[in-house]
Design a protein around this motif. Structure first.
Motif, PDB file in Angstrom:
ATOM      1  N   ASN A 562      43.545  32.214  39.412  1.00 27.78           N
ATOM      2  CA  ASN A 562      44.094  33.335  38.660  1.00 27.78           C
ATOM      3  C   ASN A 562      43.885  33.197  37.165  1.00 27.78           C
ATOM      4  O   ASN A 562      43.609  34.178  36.486  1.00 27.78           O
ATOM      5  CB  ASN A 562      45.582  33.512  38.960  1.00 27.78           C
ATOM      6  N   VAL A 563      44.030  31.994  36.647  1.00 22.01           N
ATOM      7  CA  VAL A 563      43.831  31.823  35.212  1.00 22.01           C
ATOM      8  C   VAL A 563      42.388  32.162  34.836  1.00 22.01           C
ATOM      9  O   VAL A 563      42.135  32.812  33.831  1.00 22.01           O
ATOM     10  CB  VAL A 563      44.202  30.394  34.753  1.00 22.01           C
ATOM     11  N   THR A 564      41.444  31.765  35.690  1.00 20.32           N
ATOM     12  CA  THR A 564      40.051  32.102  35.410  1.00 20.32           C
ATOM     13  C   THR A 564      39.879  33.614  35.351  1.00 20.32           C
ATOM     14  O   THR A 564      39.282  34.151  34.414  1.00 20.32           O
ATOM     15  CB  THR A 564      39.114  31.555  36.512  1.00 20.32           C
ATOM     16  N   ALA A 565      40.415  34.297  36.351  1.00 14.48           N
ATOM     17  CA  ALA A 565      40.285  35.752  36.376  1.00 14.48           C
ATOM     18  C   ALA A 565      41.001  36.372  35.167  1.00 14.48           C
ATOM     19  O   ALA A 565      40.529  37.351  34.588  1.00 14.48           O
ATOM     20  CB  ALA A 565      40.854  36.309  37.673  1.00 14.48           C
ATOM     21  N   LEU A 566      42.128  35.777  34.796  1.00 14.46           N
ATOM     22  CA  LEU A 566      42.888  36.291  33.655  1.00 14.46           C
ATOM     23  C   LEU A 566      42.083  36.180  32.363  1.00 14.46           C
ATOM     24  O   LEU A 566      42.055  37.100  31.554  1.00 14.46           O
ATOM     25  CB  LEU A 566      44.201  35.512  33.520  1.00 14.46           C
TER      26      LEU A 566
ATOM     27  N   ILE B 143      29.569  38.184  27.632  1.00 12.26           N
ATOM     28  CA  ILE B 143      29.284  36.860  27.073  1.00 12.26           C
ATOM     29  C   ILE B 143      30.591  36.076  26.874  1.00 12.26           C
ATOM     30  O   ILE B 143      30.681  34.899  27.211  1.00 12.26           O
ATOM     31  CB  ILE B 143      28.529  36.989  25.729  1.00 12.26           C
ATOM     32  N   PHE B 144      31.603  36.774  26.377  1.00 11.74           N
ATOM     33  CA  PHE B 144      32.873  36.089  26.158  1.00 11.74           C
ATOM     34  C   PHE B 144      33.562  35.712  27.466  1.00 11.74           C
ATOM     35  O   PHE B 144      34.201  34.667  27.548  1.00 11.74           O
ATOM     36  CB  PHE B 144      33.803  36.938  25.289  1.00 11.74           C
ATOM     37  N   VAL B 145      33.426  36.579  28.463  1.00 12.60           N
ATOM     38  CA  VAL B 145      33.991  36.253  29.770  1.00 12.60           C
ATOM     39  C   VAL B 145      33.357  34.956  30.271  1.00 12.60           C
ATOM     40  O   VAL B 145      34.039  34.013  30.671  1.00 12.60           O
ATOM     41  CB  VAL B 145      33.745  37.392  30.782  1.00 12.60           C
ATOM     42  N   ALA B 146      32.020  34.906  30.191  1.00  9.59           N
ATOM     43  CA  ALA B 146      31.300  33.731  30.670  1.00  9.59           C
ATOM     44  C   ALA B 146      31.733  32.484  29.897  1.00  9.59           C
ATOM     45  O   ALA B 146      31.957  31.415  30.466  1.00  9.59           O
ATOM     46  CB  ALA B 146      29.793  33.949  30.519  1.00  9.59           C
ATOM     47  N   PHE B 147      31.889  32.660  28.593  1.00  8.38           N
ATOM     48  CA  PHE B 147      32.281  31.551  27.746  1.00  8.38           C
ATOM     49  C   PHE B 147      33.682  31.048  28.103  1.00  8.38           C
ATOM     50  O   PHE B 147      33.926  29.840  28.182  1.00  8.38           O
ATOM     51  CB  PHE B 147      32.228  31.994  26.290  1.00  8.38           C
ATOM     52  N   GLY B 148      34.592  32.004  28.338  1.00  5.19           N
ATOM     53  CA  GLY B 148      35.958  31.654  28.716  1.00  5.19           C
ATOM     54  C   GLY B 148      35.992  30.880  30.027  1.00  5.19           C
ATOM     55  O   GLY B 148      36.662  29.849  30.149  1.00  5.19           O
ATOM     56  N   PHE B 149      35.215  31.376  31.016  1.00  8.11           N
ATOM     57  CA  PHE B 149      35.108  30.687  32.306  1.00  8.11           C
ATOM     58  C   PHE B 149      34.628  29.253  32.086  1.00  8.11           C
ATOM     59  O   PHE B 149      35.192  28.297  32.600  1.00  8.11           O
ATOM     60  CB  PHE B 149      34.092  31.393  33.212  1.00  8.11           C
ATOM     61  N   LEU B 150      33.556  29.164  31.296  1.00 10.13           N
ATOM     62  CA  LEU B 150      32.911  27.873  31.059  1.00 10.13           C
ATOM     63  C   LEU B 150      33.925  26.868  30.511  1.00 10.13           C
ATOM     64  O   LEU B 150      34.038  25.738  30.994  1.00 10.13           O
ATOM     65  CB  LEU B 150      31.774  28.072  30.049  1.00 10.13           C
ATOM     66  N   SER B 202      34.383  37.443  42.627  1.00  9.70           N
ATOM     67  CA  SER B 202      33.431  36.366  42.864  1.00  9.70           C
ATOM     68  C   SER B 202      33.907  35.043  42.260  1.00  9.70           C
ATOM     69  O   SER B 202      33.852  33.998  42.903  1.00  9.70           O
ATOM     70  CB  SER B 202      32.083  36.783  42.271  1.00  9.70           C
ATOM     71  N   ILE B 203      34.410  35.105  41.024  1.00 16.31           N
ATOM     72  CA  ILE B 203      34.846  33.856  40.386  1.00 16.31           C
ATOM     73  C   ILE B 203      36.075  33.310  41.106  1.00 16.31           C
ATOM     74  O   ILE B 203      36.212  32.113  41.317  1.00 16.31           O
ATOM     75  CB  ILE B 203      35.093  34.039  38.864  1.00 16.31           C
ATOM     76  N   ASN B 204      36.950  34.217  41.529  1.00 11.15           N
ATOM     77  CA  ASN B 204      38.151  33.815  42.268  1.00 11.15           C
ATOM     78  C   ASN B 204      37.767  33.052  43.537  1.00 11.15           C
ATOM     79  O   ASN B 204      38.286  31.974  43.827  1.00 11.15           O
ATOM     80  CB  ASN B 204      38.961  35.072  42.613  1.00 11.15           C
ATOM     81  N   ASP B 205      36.812  33.621  44.253  1.00 11.90           N
ATOM     82  CA  ASP B 205      36.381  33.033  45.507  1.00 11.90           C
ATOM     83  C   ASP B 205      35.762  31.649  45.288  1.00 11.90           C
ATOM     84  O   ASP B 205      36.039  30.700  46.029  1.00 11.90           O
ATOM     85  CB  ASP B 205      35.346  33.976  46.138  1.00 11.90           C
TER      86      ASP B 205
END
Lengths: 621, 312
Positions: A562-566, B143-150, B202-205
């Motif tokens: 959830n934090v990732t999705a958030l 780009i920011f989403v990807a960066f945050g994930f990273l 997708s990221i959740n999974d």
């Protein structure tokens, strides 16, 4: 690990449930189509107006639900959209220029709910429709303005190059009159440099007059008009953003028009005023040399050279310098504040560098002289001539303050002499930029949802049935824990709606996609928990411990997922615009609520069922 | 009740060369189509023509939309405009219709309803609903989403996990967008929202599977990465299938019963859920193996340093 669930956590669940119910409840009330009447400055709203409106409606046989008079507005609730339009047209005609008549959708949420600050979510244009304004840029004034500027430029060029001659606006361009044929040739080449693309032709003159016609070709006019519309488009976008309207649609339509659509219930009267308003400010020095000739100017109409005659709000005539020190388009920011010296409303203004240095120079040279602020407002008027609507506009210029310059100032200063509401409005307009050409609202309608009512109903049905099916699946597949899952997911849905209503969010189809995704994630969180519990049971852990371990282990996974999705949601919200923002907002809200409901609430419910039973042999999962 | 497999022992990692090969092939097709064919952007992005019709009596909007579709105006937006017999239609003009009046006339012809005559009150071109800034901001946002994930995954897991998760997610988003390019289906704002939700799904999974990988790396000391990955995927398989099944169910309902306007969004989500589920198993985990992820990667750094210090 035990399954004990502290009482304070149980209490929080009930508080959250109550909160969810209270704040999502307003969404069940449908809005009434309504016409809203507000008074312009000087006009009053009272029982007399109310009676007049009621009388007018009854005479025209337009049925209405109620007429409500409040401090700021008179609201007529009508039966349906058709009568709403008719009523609006009728009242627009009968009330005159001093009142703004606007379409509105009035809330029917009972007052005991609104007292808690509970409001329904606004549905977006795609789901509910809203108000549509068609605005037209005043083509004539764009052309006049451009020609005037060309005349000024030509005059300056002639003066700089020492060519004697005059320039004046003429049919589709400028007529320049020179003293000799030689001057005419020089002037022609200077003008060709000054304004590339214009068509310059000699015109037959007399012995001592050699006229030159400067014509602007149609293509250049169209290009200029395009540029003006583009500028106005972005100004309008700024203004609407400043109004705080979520999810508007602003698009160009035809050659000189801009369509603006605002979703759902809005204070359309205010929107109308802000959209079409072309109020701006000018700063001019008072013409002290000629001050004694004011009365003469008023009586004879002969204004001394270099001066212009203005009137103050209370009708006092005053002569100001022709030269403008700074004006609206040089203003960078403007905020409405309360002046700490005088305690009266004021607009705090910051000029751009060019405006600031001009202001500094003028105020340095003129300490002690009065400086005047001129408020310029363009008021569109519609009259009926021979059964046809004729649109025109009246320009109102008045001096709102004159004060002696105590000390030099540059970029930042205050403008006083306004009422509170005016200060707010002016600050908003100045901040949002001035329109590069006057623009009038030529049409106002309530529009249906852009996705179509049929589509939305089908969509809602589809989601409802799939939801039922999913819930049935959980009960069959997980039995008792399926019920726990369903309760948690339902509470999550309730909370998302409640929080979004509290935020005053606008719900659009992309927003619904966001909610669907979070429901999916809430389901996923519960599945993770249930599968973990089953796993523990298969590993031979005792039923009660399995529940506790299941929740414990799944919580970590749920947190990470959830934090990732958030994070994704937050980034989309800060950088996205329009529909992406709507999606991101509902996603963020939904993730937060689903983390709480899936981990904490469902555990609470499970412990409610099982914690009392010390010797549990089997779990219903 | 138990419909989905427990204690399965599929050797997913053995398929890694095949599965990564398929993933790359799909990516190449998607990117190729996006560069060559591009996307068929809808009215929201391109602008088009707005036509206003005034009927004598009330009109059924769904019926009208059907008539326009039959006449070749795909995905026309039909709305009531003030009254229920005033209709506004926004559409993309048919090929060769350069001026708005011509489009207006053919819309009027297509919208003919027996016993309810209509007249054309206006036909104008309209500009796009969303400006160019949406595209720019959208790119920055992604780009920011990807960066945050990273960043988050690197902190909570390890950088190899972060790279694998992001590659898998981008793979899903690109293939989903590519699908709209290959099929030539209309790409509107709702499809965009659908694709963004695919990114979230997708990221959740992937994270759920990775979480189990991390747990197993820490718990099952003696096993090779290959075996740990296989076990992790198998252990989470029932959850993965149930969640995807339920999510798919909702979106399928939207697709079949939600009407034409919701179809695009539902379609992007159907593709996204399927690809997203498969990619966490067949792309993300093989990538981890390929990057040479081991148990050591997940041990707290301080312990590593302490181990190093103890060496002679």
């Amino acid at each position: 690990m035990t399954l004990e669930y502290p009482n304070w956590k149980k209490a929080i669940i009930f508080v959250v449930l109550a909160f969810g119910l209270l704040y999502s409840l307003p969404n069940l009330y449908r809005q009434d189509p309504a016409v809203q009447i507000s008074a312009s400055r000087g006009a009053v709203l009272d029982e007399t107006i109310k009676d007049k409106v009621q009388g007018d409606l009854e005479r025209a046989k337009i049925g209405f639900k109620a007429i409500e008079l409040s401090e700021k507005r008179l609201l007529v609730r009508l039966l349906d959209g058709d009568t709403q339009l008719r009523a609006s047209e009728l009242l627009h005609g009968s009330l005159g220029e001093n009142y703004t008549v606007a379409l509105n959708l009035a809330s029917t949420v009972p007052s005991w709910l609104t007292r808690f600050g509970a409001h329904p979510m606004t549905l977006g244009l795609d789901l509910q429709g809203g108000v549509h304004f068609l605005m037209e840029v005043d083509r004539k004034s764009v052309i006049e303005h451009a020609d005037e500027r060309l005349v000024d430029d030509i005059k300056t060029t002639l003066r700089d190059r020492n060519i004697r001659g005059t320039a004046a606006r003429a049919d589709n361009g400028v007529l320049v009159t020179l003293r000799s044929d030689e001057d005419r040739k020089r002037a022609a080449s200077e003008i060709a440099n000054l304004a590339p693309g214009v068509v310059i032709e000699d015109v037959a003159g007399s012995l001592d007059s050699f006229p030159l016609s400067v014509k602007v070709p149609d293509e250049a006019r169209i290009a200029a008009m395009d540029q003006v519309i583009d500028q106005n488009l972005s100004t309008l976008r700024n203004r609407i953003n400043a109004l705080g309207v979520a999810e508007p649609v602003i698009q160009r339509q035809g050659a000189a028009r801009i369509a603006v659509q605002l979703p759902g219930i809005q204070d359309t009267a205010a929107a109308k005023k802000i959209l079409g308003a072309t109020a701006t400010l000018e700063y001019r020095l008072s013409d002290v040399e000629n001050a004694s000739r004011v009365m003469e100017a008023v009586q004879t109409g002969r204004v001394p050279a270099g001066a212009r005659l203005y009137y103050t709000r209370d009708g006092q005539p005053v002569l100001l310098s022709r030269r403008v020190i700074a004006q609206g388009d040089e203003i960078v920011t403007a905020t409405s504040i309360i002046d700490s010296d005088s305690g009266t409303p004021a607009v705090s203004i910051r000029l751009n560098n060019a405006g600031g240095s001009k202001m500094l120079q003028v105020t340095e040279e003129n300490v002690g002289r009065p400086l005047a602020v001129v408020f310029i407002e363009r008021i569109p008027e519609t009259r009926m001539v021979d059964g046809k609507e004729v649109r025109s506009a009246r320009i109102k210029e008045e001096v709102i303050s004159i004060a002696n310059i105590r000390e030099p100032f540059g970029k930042s200063f205050l403008t006083t002499g306004l009422q509170k509401a005016e200060a707010d409005e002016l600050a908003l307009l100045l901040r949002a930029g001035s329109l590069s050409a006057p623009i009038d609202i030529v049409e106002e309608r309530i529009i249906g949802p852009s996705l179509g009512r049929d589509n939305i109903e089908a969509g809602v049905d589809a989601v409802f049935y799939s939801f039922l099916f999913v819930m049935a699946f959980f009960v069959i597949y997980y039995k008792m824990f399926g019920i726990v899952t369903n309760l948690a997911v339902l509470l999550n849905l309730l909370l998302v709606v409640a929080v979004m209503s509290l935020f005053g969010a606008t719900l659009t189809l992309p927003g619904l996609a966001g909610i669907a995704l979070t429901i999916g994630m809430s389901v996923d969180a519960n599945v993770l928990i249930n599968e973990r519990i089953r796993e523990e049971l298969r590993a031979g852990t005792s039923p009660l411990a399995s529940i506790a371990v299941g929740y414990e282990k799944a919580s970590g996974t749920i947190l990470d997922a959830n934090v990732t999705a958030l994070l994704g949601g937050i980034a989309l919200f800060s950088f996205g615009s329009g529909p992406i923002r709507g999606f991101a907002l509902s996603l963020c809200v939904g993730i937060l609520t689903s983390m709480y409901t899936a981990v904490s609430v469902s555990r609470g419910i499970a412990s409610l069922f099982y914690s009392g039973r010390k010797k549990l042999a089997r779990l219903s999962i | 009740m138990n419909l989905f497999p427990y204690d399965s022992k599929f050797d997913f990692m053995r398929l890694r060369k095949v599965s990564l090969g398929i993933a790359i092939a799909l990516l190449v097709i998607a990117i190729g189509s996006l560069t060559v064919r591009g996307l068929k952007f809808a009215l929201d992005f391109t602008g088009g023509t707005v036509v206003e019709l005034k009927f004598e009596k009330e009109v059924d909007i769904g019926d009208l939309r059907g008539k326009l579709e039959a006449a070749g105006f795909e995905s026309a937006q039909v709305q009531t405009f003030g009254a229920s017999n005033d209709i506004v239609v926004r559409l993309q003009p048919l090929a060769g219709q350069v001026n708005a009046e011509k489009t207006g006339d053919s819309v009027l012809a297509a919208a003919r309803i027996e016993g309810n005559p209509a007249k054309l009150t206006r036909a104008d071109f309209v500009g796009p609903q969303v400006g160019k800034e949406l595209a720019e901001q959208g790119v920055i946002a992604v780009i920011f989403v990807a960066f945050g994930f990273l960043l988050y995954i690197s902190i909570r897991f390890e950088w190899k996990f972060a790279i694998a998760a992001i590659l898998a997610t981008m793979h899903d988003v690109i293939i989903c967008t590519g699908y709209f390019s290959v099929t030539g289906k209309e790409f509107d704002l709702n499809v965009l929202a659908g694709i963004l939700s695919v990114m979230g799904y997708s990221i959740n999974d992937t994270i759920v599977v990775f979480d189990r990988v991390r747990e197993n790396f820490r718990g099952l000391h003696r096993l090779e990465a290959y075996e740990v990955l296989n076990r992790s995927v198998n252990q989470t398989l029932s959850r993965t299938i149930i969640t995807s099944f339920v999510a798919l169910l909702t979106v399928l309902a939207l697709y079949f019963f939600g009407g034409s306007a919701l179809r695009g969004m539902a379609e992007s989500q159907i593709i996204g859920i399927i690809i997203g589920t498969l990619s966490s198993i067949f792309v993300a985990c093989p990538l981890l193996l390929w990057f040479g992820t081991t148990r050591i990667d997940l041990l707290p750094r301080a312990k590593d340093d302490a181990d190093l210090a103890r060496r002679p």
